[in-house]
Design a protein around this motif. Sequence first.
Motif, PDB file in Angstrom:
ATOM      1  N   VAL A   1       4.002  -1.541  -8.795  1.00 45.48           N
ATOM      2  CA  VAL A   1       4.012  -0.443  -9.716  1.00 45.48           C
ATOM      3  C   VAL A   1       2.712   0.398  -9.192  1.00 45.48           C
ATOM      4  O   VAL A   1       1.561  -0.046  -9.405  1.00 45.48           O
ATOM      5  N   ALA A   2       2.773   1.673  -8.510  1.00 44.08           N
ATOM      6  CA  ALA A   2       1.698   2.598  -8.408  1.00 44.08           C
ATOM      7  C   ALA A   2       1.922   3.727  -9.593  1.00 44.08           C
ATOM      8  O   ALA A   2       2.695   4.594  -9.618  1.00 44.08           O
ATOM      9  N   ALA A   3       0.565   3.933 -10.192  1.00 37.58           N
ATOM     10  CA  ALA A   3       0.460   5.081 -11.175  1.00 37.58           C
ATOM     11  C   ALA A   3      -0.576   5.711 -11.133  1.00 37.58           C
ATOM     12  O   ALA A   3      -1.700   5.263 -10.893  1.00 37.58           O
TER      13      ALA A   3
ATOM     14  N   ILE B   1       4.792   7.881 -10.988  1.00 35.96           N
ATOM     15  CA  ILE B   1       4.965   6.844 -10.935  1.00 35.96           C
ATOM     16  C   ILE B   1       5.772   6.488  -9.821  1.00 35.96           C
ATOM     17  O   ILE B   1       6.925   6.884  -9.714  1.00 35.96           O
ATOM     18  N   VAL B   2       5.628   5.255  -8.873  1.00 33.95           N
ATOM     19  CA  VAL B   2       6.373   4.820  -8.026  1.00 33.95           C
ATOM     20  C   VAL B   2       6.531   3.269  -7.832  1.00 33.95           C
ATOM     21  O   VAL B   2       5.624   2.750  -8.297  1.00 33.95           O
ATOM     22  N   LEU B   3       7.749   3.148  -7.701  1.00 39.42           N
ATOM     23  CA  LEU B   3       7.992   1.547  -7.688  1.00 39.42           C
ATOM     24  C   LEU B   3       8.130   1.054  -6.329  1.00 39.42           C
ATOM     25  O   LEU B   3       8.886   1.839  -5.465  1.00 39.42           O
TER      26      LEU B   3
ATOM     27  N   ILE C   1       0.763  -1.311   0.026  1.00 46.56           N
ATOM     28  CA  ILE C   1       0.015  -0.072   0.084  1.00 46.56           C
ATOM     29  C   ILE C   1       0.732   1.612  -0.256  1.00 46.56           C
ATOM     30  O   ILE C   1       0.495   2.334  -0.488  1.00 46.56           O
ATOM     31  N   ALA C   2       2.052   1.152   0.679  1.00 46.53           N
ATOM     32  CA  ALA C   2       2.998   2.461   0.596  1.00 46.53           C
ATOM     33  C   ALA C   2       2.979   2.938  -0.714  1.00 46.53           C
ATOM     34  O   ALA C   2       3.004   4.269  -0.764  1.00 46.53           O
ATOM     35  N   PRO C   3       3.497   2.263  -1.731  1.00 45.71           N
ATOM     36  CA  PRO C   3       3.798   2.874  -3.176  1.00 45.71           C
ATOM     37  C   PRO C   3       2.626   3.670  -3.607  1.00 45.71           C
ATOM     38  O   PRO C   3       2.569   4.663  -3.955  1.00 45.71           O
ATOM     39  N   VAL C   4       1.299   3.345  -3.307  1.00 44.89           N
ATOM     40  CA  VAL C   4       0.060   3.894  -3.822  1.00 44.89           C
ATOM     41  C   VAL C   4      -0.030   5.084  -3.072  1.00 44.89           C
ATOM     42  O   VAL C   4      -0.701   6.178  -3.487  1.00 44.89           O
TER      43      VAL C   4
END
Length: 302
Positions: A213-215, A229-231, A138-141
């Motif tokens: 991948v959170a976009a 964009i976060v990986l 959940i952290a990348p989101v």
Amino acid sequence: MKGDAGPEAMFVAGGTDLYPNMKRRHQEPRTVISLMAIPELGKMESENVGTCVTLTALSNFPSFQRSAIATAARLVSTPLLRNMGTLGGNLCLDTRCNYYNQSYEWRKAIDFCMKKDGAICWVAPSSPRCWAVNSSDIAPVMVAIGAEYRLVGPQGERVVPAGRFYHNDGIIYLTKQPDEILTEVRLPAPDGWDAVYHKLRRRGSFDFPVLGVAAWVRWDGTKVGDATIVLGGVASYPQEVPEAASALRGMTLGAETIAAAAEAAYRPSKPMDNTDFDLSWRKQMTRVYVTRALEELRSRRP
Ligand SMILES: Cc1cc2nc3c(=O)[nH]c(=O)nc-3n(C[C@H](O)[C@H](O)[C@H](O)COP(=O)(O)OP(=O)(O)OC[C@H]3O[C@@H](n4cnc5c(N)ncnc54)[C@H](O)[C@@H]3O)c2cc1C
Ligand code: SF4
């Protein structure tokens, strides 16, 4: 209670990360203080979520049904662990590494490592730092959508952007003080943005992400007004890739733009050889997963 118990005390929520870690003597608090009976931490509003909300509740909350938060929560582990595990515990998850997530006896046999009880890093023996991986789904989101975290401690309270809560270090992976409680997550109002989350792991359930991948995009008509964009799973913190966002801004989300953003995300994605799968293959998969995430966003464009 934390003040009385001192530095050898830790907070616990669902215990699905802390208790296994205590069994393997990664973390050895003399006192654990449960947060689960604090009513304010269980609140659930569409733009304000208490950190003791379970992952199951988060997945089923009606206003989150289509959101990247619910997707990421649903992809964590198994139903049993999601019934116990909480949002706050997920956001404060210990970093992971093949040389660390082992029994005490296994770690003792290799003379431990820098993250706990030892002196060197087995992944990068000449490195002065630990490269254990942020493995929260959940952290990348939260970083991608620009959520904010409210922290409460003996010095008062403060609100920090999710991106500033994480530290690129496998040992000191949070900027939070040990006596601060993460009390709530503030979500941005749903005004013209959309976000998705895609996860790579060996098995379709149970396993931690080896790439997430959170976009996030804010639409400007048919074009991308802004993007993030976060990986996840490739560094000690959720890694934002500004180069990929630059490739998207002002563009229509066509195949060429998506390919340019995926290529831009691929270059700084530098997984280490400390989780599942071959690391060069994991790096290659960054391109594939960023492409899939952006294609999903395109298919949902209003
Ligand atoms: C087999 C297995 C598979 C798993 N798979 C995944 C996975 O695929 N993806 C994933 O993201 N996670 C996974 N997990 C990890 C974990 O189950 C989840 O991340 C869960 O959300 C953790 O929440 P918790 O409430 O149980 O945390 P806890 O174990 O209670 O706490 C974890 C850490 O956070 C701290 N903490 C908890 N809440 C707060 C708070 N409010 N304020 C300050 N500090 C706090 C605790 O002190 C502790 O250091 C897995 C765990 C297991 C055992
Ligand atoms: S990255 Fe190195 S120091 Fe960190 S847990 Fe793995 S082996 Fe230990």
